[in-house]
Design a protein around this motif. Structure first.
Motif, PDB file in Angstrom:
ATOM      1  N   ALA A   1       0.848  -1.170   0.025  1.00 18.03           N
ATOM      2  CA  ALA A   1       0.274  -0.171  -0.093  1.00 18.03           C
ATOM      3  C   ALA A   1       0.707   1.301  -0.143  1.00 18.03           C
ATOM      4  O   ALA A   1       0.398   2.373  -0.486  1.00 18.03           O
ATOM      5  CB  ALA A   1      -1.016  -0.013   1.304  1.00 18.03           C
ATOM      6  N   GLU A   2       2.087   1.226   0.562  1.00 19.84           N
ATOM      7  CA  GLU A   2       2.871   2.464   0.527  1.00 19.84           C
ATOM      8  C   GLU A   2       3.422   2.962  -0.988  1.00 19.84           C
ATOM      9  O   GLU A   2       3.321   4.042  -1.065  1.00 19.84           O
ATOM     10  CB  GLU A   2       4.244   2.012   1.092  1.00 19.84           C
ATOM     11  CG  GLU A   2       5.378   3.393   1.329  1.00 19.84           C
ATOM     12  CD  GLU A   2       4.866   4.245   2.245  1.00 19.84           C
ATOM     13  OE1 GLU A   2       5.388   5.433   1.927  1.00 19.84           O
ATOM     14  OE2 GLU A   2       3.914   3.844   3.173  1.00 19.84           O
ATOM     15  N   LYS A   3       3.126   2.210  -1.764  1.00 19.42           N
ATOM     16  CA  LYS A   3       3.234   2.642  -3.199  1.00 19.42           C
ATOM     17  C   LYS A   3       2.329   3.620  -3.838  1.00 19.42           C
ATOM     18  O   LYS A   3       2.562   4.316  -4.668  1.00 19.42           O
ATOM     19  CB  LYS A   3       3.402   1.492  -4.309  1.00 19.42           C
ATOM     20  CG  LYS A   3       4.564   0.464  -3.900  1.00 19.42           C
ATOM     21  CD  LYS A   3       5.887   1.219  -4.129  1.00 19.42           C
ATOM     22  CE  LYS A   3       6.895   0.443  -3.695  1.00 19.42           C
ATOM     23  NZ  LYS A   3       8.365   1.197  -3.842  1.00 19.42           N
ATOM     24  N   LEU A   4       1.141   3.681  -3.023  1.00 18.11           N
ATOM     25  CA  LEU A   4      -0.033   4.624  -3.430  1.00 18.11           C
ATOM     26  C   LEU A   4       0.014   5.873  -2.584  1.00 18.11           C
ATOM     27  O   LEU A   4      -0.860   6.495  -2.760  1.00 18.11           O
ATOM     28  CB  LEU A   4      -1.218   3.890  -3.319  1.00 18.11           C
ATOM     29  CG  LEU A   4      -1.366   2.724  -4.389  1.00 18.11           C
ATOM     30  CD1 LEU A   4      -2.837   2.283  -4.114  1.00 18.11           C
ATOM     31  CD2 LEU A   4      -1.422   3.266  -5.875  1.00 18.11           C
ATOM     32  N   ARG A   5       1.045   5.940  -1.429  1.00 18.95           N
ATOM     33  CA  ARG A   5       0.885   7.123  -0.619  1.00 18.95           C
ATOM     34  C   ARG A   5       0.685   8.497  -1.170  1.00 18.95           C
ATOM     35  O   ARG A   5      -0.370   9.015  -0.836  1.00 18.95           O
ATOM     36  CB  ARG A   5       2.185   6.901   0.230  1.00 18.95           C
ATOM     37  CG  ARG A   5       2.422   8.055   0.938  1.00 18.95           C
ATOM     38  CD  ARG A   5       1.503   8.223   2.286  1.00 18.95           C
ATOM     39  NE  ARG A   5       1.816   9.339   3.048  1.00 18.95           N
ATOM     40  CZ  ARG A   5       0.922   9.682   4.217  1.00 18.95           C
ATOM     41  NH1 ARG A   5      -0.257   9.281   4.201  1.00 18.95           N
ATOM     42  NH2 ARG A   5       1.404  10.516   4.924  1.00 18.95           N
ATOM     43  N   THR A   6       1.717   8.877  -2.379  1.00 22.49           N
ATOM     44  CA  THR A   6       1.577  10.112  -2.691  1.00 22.49           C
ATOM     45  C   THR A   6       0.131  10.077  -3.620  1.00 22.49           C
ATOM     46  O   THR A   6      -0.419  11.357  -3.698  1.00 22.49           O
ATOM     47  CB  THR A   6       2.641  10.385  -3.702  1.00 22.49           C
ATOM     48  OG1 THR A   6       4.031  10.166  -2.842  1.00 22.49           O
ATOM     49  CG2 THR A   6       2.827  11.677  -4.228  1.00 22.49           C
ATOM     50  N   TRP A   7      -0.058   9.150  -4.379  1.00 22.16           N
ATOM     51  CA  TRP A   7      -1.323   9.111  -5.079  1.00 22.16           C
ATOM     52  C   TRP A   7      -2.510   9.217  -4.177  1.00 22.16           C
ATOM     53  O   TRP A   7      -3.519  10.335  -4.656  1.00 22.16           O
ATOM     54  CB  TRP A   7      -1.426   8.052  -5.860  1.00 22.16           C
ATOM     55  CG  TRP A   7      -2.643   7.668  -6.492  1.00 22.16           C
ATOM     56  CD1 TRP A   7      -3.546   6.645  -6.371  1.00 22.16           C
ATOM     57  CD2 TRP A   7      -3.382   8.379  -7.545  1.00 22.16           C
ATOM     58  NE1 TRP A   7      -4.648   6.737  -7.046  1.00 22.16           N
ATOM     59  CE2 TRP A   7      -4.608   7.840  -7.759  1.00 22.16           C
ATOM     60  CE3 TRP A   7      -3.033   9.523  -8.351  1.00 22.16           C
ATOM     61  CZ2 TRP A   7      -5.539   8.517  -8.793  1.00 22.16           C
ATOM     62  CZ3 TRP A   7      -3.963  10.041  -9.176  1.00 22.16           C
ATOM     63  CH2 TRP A   7      -4.959   9.491  -9.507  1.00 22.16           C
ATOM     64  N   ASP A   8      -2.542   8.733  -2.969  1.00 25.18           N
ATOM     65  CA  ASP A   8      -3.634   8.896  -2.148  1.00 25.18           C
ATOM     66  C   ASP A   8      -3.819  10.441  -1.680  1.00 25.18           C
ATOM     67  O   ASP A   8      -4.912  11.130  -1.297  1.00 25.18           O
ATOM     68  CB  ASP A   8      -3.436   8.083  -0.980  1.00 25.18           C
ATOM     69  CG  ASP A   8      -3.941   6.545  -1.553  1.00 25.18           C
ATOM     70  OD1 ASP A   8      -4.423   6.388  -2.218  1.00 25.18           O
ATOM     71  OD2 ASP A   8      -3.238   5.772  -0.517  1.00 25.18           O
ATOM     72  N   LEU A   9      -2.531  11.003  -1.396  1.00 19.26           N
ATOM     73  CA  LEU A   9      -2.772  12.437  -1.025  1.00 19.26           C
ATOM     74  C   LEU A   9      -3.200  13.287  -2.110  1.00 19.26           C
ATOM     75  O   LEU A   9      -4.277  14.343  -1.846  1.00 19.26           O
ATOM     76  CB  LEU A   9      -1.209  12.834  -0.784  1.00 19.26           C
ATOM     77  CG  LEU A   9      -0.482  12.252   0.550  1.00 19.26           C
ATOM     78  CD1 LEU A   9       1.122  12.936   0.631  1.00 19.26           C
ATOM     79  CD2 LEU A   9      -1.408  12.808   1.938  1.00 19.26           C
ATOM     80  N   ILE A  10      -2.924  13.364  -3.319  1.00 19.35           N
ATOM     81  CA  ILE A  10      -3.533  13.888  -4.604  1.00 19.35           C
ATOM     82  C   ILE A  10      -5.093  13.676  -4.771  1.00 19.35           C
ATOM     83  O   ILE A  10      -5.732  14.430  -4.801  1.00 19.35           O
ATOM     84  CB  ILE A  10      -2.701  13.667  -5.648  1.00 19.35           C
ATOM     85  CG1 ILE A  10      -1.471  14.217  -5.693  1.00 19.35           C
ATOM     86  CG2 ILE A  10      -3.481  14.173  -7.061  1.00 19.35           C
ATOM     87  CD1 ILE A  10      -0.353  13.689  -6.915  1.00 19.35           C
ATOM     88  N   ARG A  11      -5.181  12.289  -4.307  1.00 19.72           N
ATOM     89  CA  ARG A  11      -6.681  12.194  -4.489  1.00 19.72           C
ATOM     90  C   ARG A  11      -7.672  12.927  -3.355  1.00 19.72           C
ATOM     91  O   ARG A  11      -8.675  13.069  -3.655  1.00 19.72           O
ATOM     92  CB  ARG A  11      -7.079  10.713  -4.171  1.00 19.72           C
ATOM     93  CG  ARG A  11      -6.591   9.621  -5.363  1.00 19.72           C
ATOM     94  CD  ARG A  11      -6.973   8.569  -5.022  1.00 19.72           C
ATOM     95  NE  ARG A  11      -8.212   8.128  -4.870  1.00 19.72           N
ATOM     96  CZ  ARG A  11      -9.077   6.937  -4.493  1.00 19.72           C
ATOM     97  NH1 ARG A  11      -8.390   5.997  -4.185  1.00 19.72           N
ATOM     98  NH2 ARG A  11     -10.040   6.928  -4.228  1.00 19.72           N
ATOM     99  N   GLN A  12      -7.186  13.161  -2.233  1.00 13.27           N
ATOM    100  CA  GLN A  12      -7.563  13.841  -1.422  1.00 13.27           C
ATOM    101  C   GLN A  12      -7.590  15.453  -1.329  1.00 13.27           C
ATOM    102  O   GLN A  12      -8.092  16.090  -0.608  1.00 13.27           O
ATOM    103  CB  GLN A  12      -7.101  13.341   0.252  1.00 13.27           C
ATOM    104  CG  GLN A  12      -7.384  12.099   0.533  1.00 13.27           C
ATOM    105  CD  GLN A  12      -6.600  11.875   2.148  1.00 13.27           C
ATOM    106  OE1 GLN A  12      -7.153  11.958   2.801  1.00 13.27           O
ATOM    107  NE2 GLN A  12      -5.421  11.359   1.856  1.00 13.27           N
ATOM    108  N   GLY A  13      -6.886  15.860  -2.385  1.00 13.32           N
ATOM    109  CA  GLY A  13      -6.682  17.086  -2.757  1.00 13.32           C
ATOM    110  C   GLY A  13      -5.519  17.789  -2.072  1.00 13.32           C
ATOM    111  O   GLY A  13      -5.422  19.240  -2.112  1.00 13.32           O
TER     112      GLY A  13
END
Length: 862
Positions: free
Chosen positions: A393-405
């Protein structure tokens, strides 16, 4: 917090290495790529103007309109030339690249009847005509002649050049080229005066027309892009078409240019007009890679089938973020049809696109591409997100931040810098391998983006996004993470990248031979797999986006004055913007520790379900502890019981409460409904029974008190059916009250049977007075060998796959057949028969059984 940790120093060094590789790529690729030897001295408008001027000088038509002009090349010849090392040749000497005007038109001056089309009017890079084809109907008019070409030919042949002679010859030739067969008129008279022989079979005077045609070809060659090739005429063929008489001249170049000797075919009319000019260049043999195409197709089919299976299993397990997948699918549903539309509009023209048949074709193609792309990316996104969150799941960490704005943060800044480092290092590594390996040829398999699309800069960016997403999602977020999760070995990821890149060649620049292309792509895939281990998804996807974009836009900077220059310029502006944004965010962005974690809804739902399952498991264990842990033995009475809930917990219940050595209180009940609610009410009932059983000896009175308490505390509409009684071993008497429960089955030793069906109301249905009035207490005298069966409706109403009930009669017959067995054996055989009857059908209700058998051999407890 420190901005630069050991890892950040590493990232900065990689960025510096990447920028060095990028500079190397941009400065060294022209030594390998054939576009590096190409310079376009004129833009499209200037080329059209020069072609227009040349055609007018040739006597061809008045002003025309250009609908489409493209820069094209002889692909096979270019591949042949590009195999030379070092790559030293001047493309201006040989028109490997040329302009082609696909459609020209002019308005008829006398009758506005529409347009006349010319196919394949070709010009070299300087705008000199090197090929054309003109419709025959242009020359039907008797005025279709080129007096300058006629005078040129007469001078070359040493013929009389006075005005009268040239006019007479021109008139005769014009008449000859348009006359019907064998009706020669003035032309025939003139040729006979010149001493020419007429051939009736062909309708030609052989000598004059052939000699003039040869000189006409020289006239046009001197005014074309072939003037420096010293062409010589080999043969002249005289022929007739449906409209005019034509001479076809075959010519061969007198010298080789870079090892190539072109040949020309020029068709001219007797009156000096040119009908067509076409070149023939040697073609290199096509590379045989059909096996590789089959391998790629097979790999795509296998991966697609496997992906659909994984998608189905994860959807079934509700382990998919459908919200994200739907958003990506909608975006792709707009972007991919947009790319298709820009290609179609460029090929047919924006104005022509509004014709009914073209609009329908455009809508169909956009719809199909949009639907197909949306479905494919929906599955890819859903599966990749689910697999990655499960295993890494760590591979999606930055992507998740962008998803949240959360855009203004340090992780996003480092991800952007990482993407630039990854893409630039890959470009430098690719260039290094070109320098080290004896590659035969490097080239584009296609045309310039400017020739294929409207707004080519937009198409280049969108194509790079689509390709990088599809590749990284498939190879790394799905395949690599799945294998990493199964093996626990990170080294499988670069191997997956190497194999995937070798099979699925998505580099727009091709390499020959195929073995080197596979090797280079394999190394690039291994390198990207290594970067996936070091960086996150956003850096790897962005890195390949940059690498692919650099390759795709190479025509914009390799070619001097390239039509694709804006493609490269806009891509570099985007690259610089990413670099500046990354630097800004790493300094000014929010620290990682201050940012929120993102948990998809489906993971929260799974956690809630997991907690519920754990709580239900605990509740089931607790409920099982409420059931008798052992059966209290009574002299002469064999007793066995079982309770199987339909769900984790249930509302069925049975109990055996010891009231001394010769007496046991016995209960079996069924709460309306199933699950947790029913289990709670049954727990309440057990507490009341255990509290009152030693105090109230009358089964009817005890159930009456239970009815009162239950009605006061239970929700309206909830009730319990129950049988409660006292079993007295010394008297062999069973005294019971039946509160709306199933009747009691009694099978006697002689095989006869009866149903104890005393009247009674369910617990919680009526008030105490009504309950006492409508419920009776019964005393049953037990005989030796009697088998007494108490059960809930989960037994008799069990359904098979066809929807039929197990039924009371089947239960009676079975008990009668096994009445000689012990109570425990009878219990097991009944439950086994019910289970066999149910088959694959689902158990819809709780199932409880209590067996009492009168058996004198049962000893009293010690």
């Amino acid at each position: 917090m420190q901005l630069f940790t050991d890892r950040r120093y590493r990232d900065i060094l990689l960025l510096i290495l990447g920028l060095s590789g990028l500079i190397w790529f941009l400065t060294d690729l022209d030594e390998h790529h054939p576009f590096g030897a190409l310079d376009i001295p004129y833009d499209e408008d200037e080329v059209v103007s020069k072609i227009d001027s040349a055609l007018k000088n040739w006597g061809l038509l008045e002003p025309y309109e250009v609908y489409q002009i493209e820069l094209k090349h002889y692909e096979s010849l270019l591949e042949q030339l590009s195999q030379r090392r070092p790559l030293e040749y001047d493309l201006e000497d040989l028109p490997v690249y040329y302009w082609e005007l696909m459609e020209l038109s002019r308005l008829d001056e006398e009758e506005e009847t529409g347009s006349v089309s010319y196919n394949n009017i070709q010009a070299d890079l300087r705008g000199n005509v090197i090929g054309l084809s003109v419709p025959e109907r242009i020359y039907v008019d008797e005025g279709a002649l080129n007096e300058e070409a006629i005078r040129y030919a007469m001078m070359a042949l040493g013929m009389e050049l006075d005005r009268f002679a040239s006019d007479t010859l021109a008139t005769a030739l014009a008449e000859f080229q348009n006359m019907e067969r064998n009706n020669l008129g003035t032309a025939g008279k003139y040729f006979r005066e010149q001493g020419e022989e007429f051939i009736p079979r062909s309708g030609y005077f052989t000598s004059v027309v052939s000699r003039l045609a040869e000189k006409y070809s020289s006239y046009y060659l001197e005014r074309s892009g072939w003037k420096d090739f010293a062409f010589r005429a080999d043969t002249v063929f005289l022929m007739e078409t449906t409209e005019v008489r034509v001479a076809q001249v075959e010519l061969t170049a007198g010298k080789e240019i870079m090892g190539v000797r072109p040949s020309l075919t020029i068709e001219v009319l007797p009156a000096g007009m040119i009908k067509s000019m076409s070149v023939s260049l040697p073609e290199a043999a096509a590379a045989g890679n059909s096996v590789m195409i089959d391998v790629r197709l097979l790999a795509v089919l296998i991966f697609g089938a496997w992906l659909i299976i994984i998608f189905y299993l994860r959807i079934k397990a509700r382990a998919v973020d459908t919200q994200l997948a739907f958003i990506i699918a909608v975006l792709i549903g707009f972007l991919l049809p947009g790319v298709v539309a820009l290609g179609i509009l460029n090929s047919i023209g924006v104005i022509n696109a509004f014709q009914s048949d073209q609009i329908f074709r455009l809508i169909i193609l956009m719809g199909l591409s949009g639907a197909g792309g949306s479905i494919a990316f929906f599955v890819l996104t859903a599966v990749s997100d689910s697999v990655t969150r499960q295993y890494w799941a760590e591979k999606l960490r930055t992507w998740d931040l962008i998803r949240q704005g959360w855009f203004k943060n340090k992780p996003t800044g480092w991800a952007l810098l990482g993407a630039i480092a990854v893409g630039a290092i890959m470009a430098g590594a690719w260039q290094l391998m070109l320098d080290l390996l004896p590659v035969q040829s490097v080239g584009f398999n296609g045309r310039l983006l400017n020739d294929d699309y409207l707004f080519p800069s937009v198409v280049a960016i969108l194509t790079s996004v689509l390709v990088s997403l599809a590749l990284v999602l498939s190879l790394f977020l799905i395949l690599s993470n799945q294998l990493f999760g199964l093996t626990g070995k990170k080294w499988v990821i670069p191997l997956i990248g190497a194999v995937g890149f070798s099979i699925f060649n998505v580099n727009p620049i091709e390499i020959q031979p195929l073995s080197y292309e596979l090797l280079i792509n394999g190394i690039l895939g291994f390198l990207l797999g290594y970067f996936y281990i070091q960086f996150d998804f956003l850096s790897v996807a962005g890195g390949y986006f940059i690498f692919y974009g650099l390759m795709l836009s190479a025509s914009g900077w390799l070619i001097g004055n390239s039509p694709d220059s804006n493609v490269f310029l806009i891509f570099m502006i985007l690259l610089v913007s990413m670099l500046m944004s990354g630097i800004f965010l790493t300094y000014k962005g929010t620290e990682r520790e201050e940012l929120p974690d993102y948990v998809p809804d489906y993971i929260e739902d799974q956690a809630k379900e997991q907690r519920v399952r754990q709580e239900l498991a605990i509740a089931r264990v607790v409920q099982e502890t409420f059931l008798p842990s052992k059966v209290e033995r009574l002299k002469g009475l064999d007793i066995a019981g079982i309770c199987k809930p339909a769900q984790d917990t249930g509302g069925d219940y049975y109990d055996l409460i010891s009231l001394g050595s010769n007496r046991t209180a016995l209960a079996i009940g069924d709460v309306s409904g199933k699950g947790i609610k029913a289990a709670f009410y049954m727990t309440f009932t057990k507490g009341v029974l255990h509290s009152l059983s030693a105090i109230i000896l009358s089964p009817l009175e005890l159930l009456n008190q239970l009815n009162r308490l239950f009605k006061e505390n239970a929700t309206r509409g909830t009730f319990i059916s129950m049988i409660y009684g006292l079993l007295e071993a010394d008297r062999r008497v069973f005294t019971f009250a039946r509160a709306g429960h199933n009747p009691i089955l009694v099978v006697h030793e002689d095989g006869s049977s009866e149903w104890l069906n005393s009247k009674g109301l369910g617990i919680g249905v009526a008030s105490s007075d009504d309950f006492i009035r409508h419920t009776e207490e019964v005393e049953y005298k037990i005989k030796e060998g009697d088998v007494i069966v108490l059960y809930t409706d989960g037994v008799t109403e069990m359904m098979d796959p066809g929807g039929r009930f197990y039924g009371e009669e089947r239960l009676r017959q079975l008990v009668n057949a096994i009445k000689e067995d012990s109570a425990e054996q009878i219990l097991k055989k009944i439950t086994g028969d019910v289970r066999e009857f149910k088959g694959t059908a689902k158990q819809h209700d709780d199932m409880t059984l209590l067996i009492i058998k009168a058996d004198a051999r049962v000893e009293a407890p010690y």
